[in-house]
Design an enzyme around this catalytic site. Sequence first.
Site, short mmCIF file in Angstrom:
data_model
loop_
_atom_site.label_atom_id
_atom_site.label_comp_id
_atom_site.label_asym_id
_atom_site.label_seq_id
_atom_site.Cartn_x
_atom_site.Cartn_y
_atom_site.Cartn_z
N TYR A 70 0.62 -1.22 -0.01
CA TYR A 70 0.07 -0.01 -0.09
C TYR A 70 0.82 1.41 -0.14
CZ TYR A 70 -4.04 -2.74 0.16
OH TYR A 70 -5.36 -3.56 -0.23
N ARG A 120 1.41 2.03 -3.46
CA ARG A 120 0.11 2.67 -4.14
C ARG A 120 0.34 3.90 -3.72
NH1 ARG A 120 0.82 -2.00 -5.07
NH2 ARG A 120 1.74 -1.04 -7.03
N ASN A 156 -12.88 3.34 -5.66
CA ASN A 156 -11.46 3.66 -5.66
C ASN A 156 -10.89 4.29 -4.47
OD1 ASN A 156 -11.90 2.68 -8.04
ND2 ASN A 156 -11.81 4.60 -9.46
N HIS A 167 -14.73 2.31 -0.22
CA HIS A 167 -13.57 1.32 0.33
C HIS A 167 -12.15 1.79 0.82
CE1 HIS A 167 -15.41 -1.86 -2.96
NE2 HIS A 167 -15.94 -1.68 -1.70
N THR A 203 -16.72 -0.20 -13.35
CA THR A 203 -16.70 -1.08 -12.42
C THR A 203 -17.28 -2.63 -12.93
OG1 THR A 203 -17.63 -1.64 -10.25
CG2 THR A 203 -18.81 -0.37 -11.45
N SER A 204 -16.42 -3.54 -12.42
CA SER A 204 -16.89 -4.68 -13.05
C SER A 204 -18.18 -5.62 -12.39
CB SER A 204 -16.06 -6.13 -13.08
OG SER A 204 -15.40 -5.98 -11.68
N LEU A 242 -15.22 -1.03 -20.40
CA LEU A 242 -14.62 -1.36 -21.70
C LEU A 242 -15.27 -2.69 -22.40
CD1 LEU A 242 -10.62 -1.69 -21.12
CD2 LEU A 242 -12.06 -0.09 -22.34
N GLU A 243 -15.81 -3.44 -21.45
CA GLU A 243 -16.75 -4.56 -21.97
C GLU A 243 -17.76 -4.71 -21.11
OE1 GLU A 243 -14.15 -5.89 -18.65
OE2 GLU A 243 -13.45 -5.46 -20.80
N ALA A 271 -13.16 5.33 -20.43
CA ALA A 271 -13.85 6.27 -19.65
C ALA A 271 -13.34 7.65 -20.01
CB ALA A 271 -13.58 6.03 -17.97
N1 APR Z 1 -12.47 2.77 -19.25
C1 APR Z 1 -13.40 2.32 -18.73
N2 APR Z 1 -13.66 1.26 -18.07
C2 APR Z 1 -12.63 0.67 -18.15
C3 APR Z 1 -11.22 0.76 -18.33
C4 APR Z 1 -11.04 2.07 -19.07
N3 APR Z 1 -10.21 2.76 -19.53
N4 APR Z 1 -10.16 -0.06 -18.10
C5 APR Z 1 -11.07 -1.19 -17.43
N5 APR Z 1 -12.36 -0.62 -17.47
C6 APR Z 1 -13.35 -1.36 -16.75
C7 APR Z 1 -13.38 -2.98 -17.01
O1 APR Z 1 -14.19 -3.23 -18.30
C8 APR Z 1 -14.02 -3.66 -15.80
O2 APR Z 1 -15.60 -3.57 -15.97
O3 APR Z 1 -13.22 -1.25 -15.33
C9 APR Z 1 -13.84 -2.39 -14.60
C10 APR Z 1 -12.86 -3.01 -13.38
O4 APR Z 1 -13.06 -3.78 -12.87
P1 APR Z 1 -12.32 -4.22 -11.62
O5 APR Z 1 -10.97 -4.35 -11.99
O6 APR Z 1 -13.10 -5.31 -11.17
O7 APR Z 1 -12.62 -3.06 -10.67
P2 APR Z 1 -13.62 -2.65 -9.59
O8 APR Z 1 -15.03 -3.07 -10.16
O9 APR Z 1 -13.53 -1.27 -9.15
O10 APR Z 1 -13.42 -3.42 -8.19
C11 APR Z 1 -14.21 -3.26 -7.12
O11 APR Z 1 -12.85 -5.11 -5.94
O12 APR Z 1 -10.75 -5.78 -5.42
C12 APR Z 1 -11.95 -4.62 -4.82
O13 APR Z 1 -11.98 -3.13 -3.44
C13 APR Z 1 -11.50 -3.38 -4.64
O14 APR Z 1 -12.80 -1.37 -5.16
C14 APR Z 1 -12.26 -2.66 -5.57
C15 APR Z 1 -13.49 -3.62 -6.07
#
Ligand code: APR
Length: 240
Positions: free
Chosen positions: A56, A59, A95, A111, A180-181, A206-207, A223
Amino acid sequence: MQPNHHVVVLTGAGISADSGVRTFRDAGGLWEGHRVEDVATPEGWARDPRLVWSFYQQRRRQLREVEPNAAHVALAEFERALEAAGHEFTLITQNVDNLHDRAGSRVLHMHGELQSLRCERCELVFEDTLHLDPGRFVECPECAHARLRPHIVWFGEVPFHLDAIAEVMATCTHFLAIGTSGQVWPAAGMLHSARARGAATFVQALEPPQNLDPQDRFCEGRASVVVPVMLAELRRALGV
Ligand code: APR
C-alpha cells in the site's frame, strides 16, 4: 415546476485506468503481481504485515505520479452544473486513489482512501502524505507505539458510508456505474436497487459487466473518452 433529479454515480477502477492506475481483475487474478488474498484481507495483514504495508505504501507513492483524467474532470463539472440548477448529485467511488477529490468532486470513498492511515488500537484516521517509506511502519500520533494500518476496506470488512448510500439510493432518479466490473458487493447491488426503484440506469466500461441488464444503457469504451460525452448528453436531457 420541473421535478427534482438525483443523479447517483458509482465509479470503479476503470475510471482511474486512463490515468495509469491498474485495475484489479484483468491480470489473471493477480494485482501488481500479488494474490488479492495476500494483500487485501485482514488475514493477509495478520500473516505478513510487512508485505501488505509495503504494497500500500507503493500505491500511495503512485498517487504522486498520476493525474485526474477527462472523466474525473467531467464528473466534477457535471456536479457543479446539476447542483447550480437545483438538482442533487452524489458520487460514490470504490477507488482508493484521490483522483476524484483532486478533480474537485465531493465523493464518498466506500472502500477507504490510500492517503489516509488508521490506528489499529484507537481507530484514529488521519491523512498522511509524508510517510511513504515502504520499509517502515508508522506509529499512531495519539497512542504510543500502536501501529497504523492502511485506511482501506479489505475483503471481509464492512464498507464505509453504507447508511448514507442507502439514503441516497432511496431518492435516486438516474444511476451511472462507471468502470466497475460489478463483481464486488455491496457496490454491485446498487445497480439492482436503482433499477428496482425505476431510475434510469447507465453502465460504462470497456466490456459489458456481468451484472448488465437489458434495461441499462451500456456505453462501451474508455472512460476518459466516453464519460464526457455521456454526461454532456445527460445534461442536455436534464436541461442543465
Ligand atoms: N475505461 C472504462 N472502463 C474500464 C477501463 C477504461 N479505460 N479499463 C477497464 N475498465 C473496466 C473494465 O471493463 C471492468 O468492467 O473497469 C472495470 C474494472 O473492474 P475491476 O478491476 O473489477 O474494478 P472494480 O469493479 O472497481 O473492483 C471493485 O474490488 O478488489 C476490490 O476493493 C477493490 O474497489 C475494488 C473492488
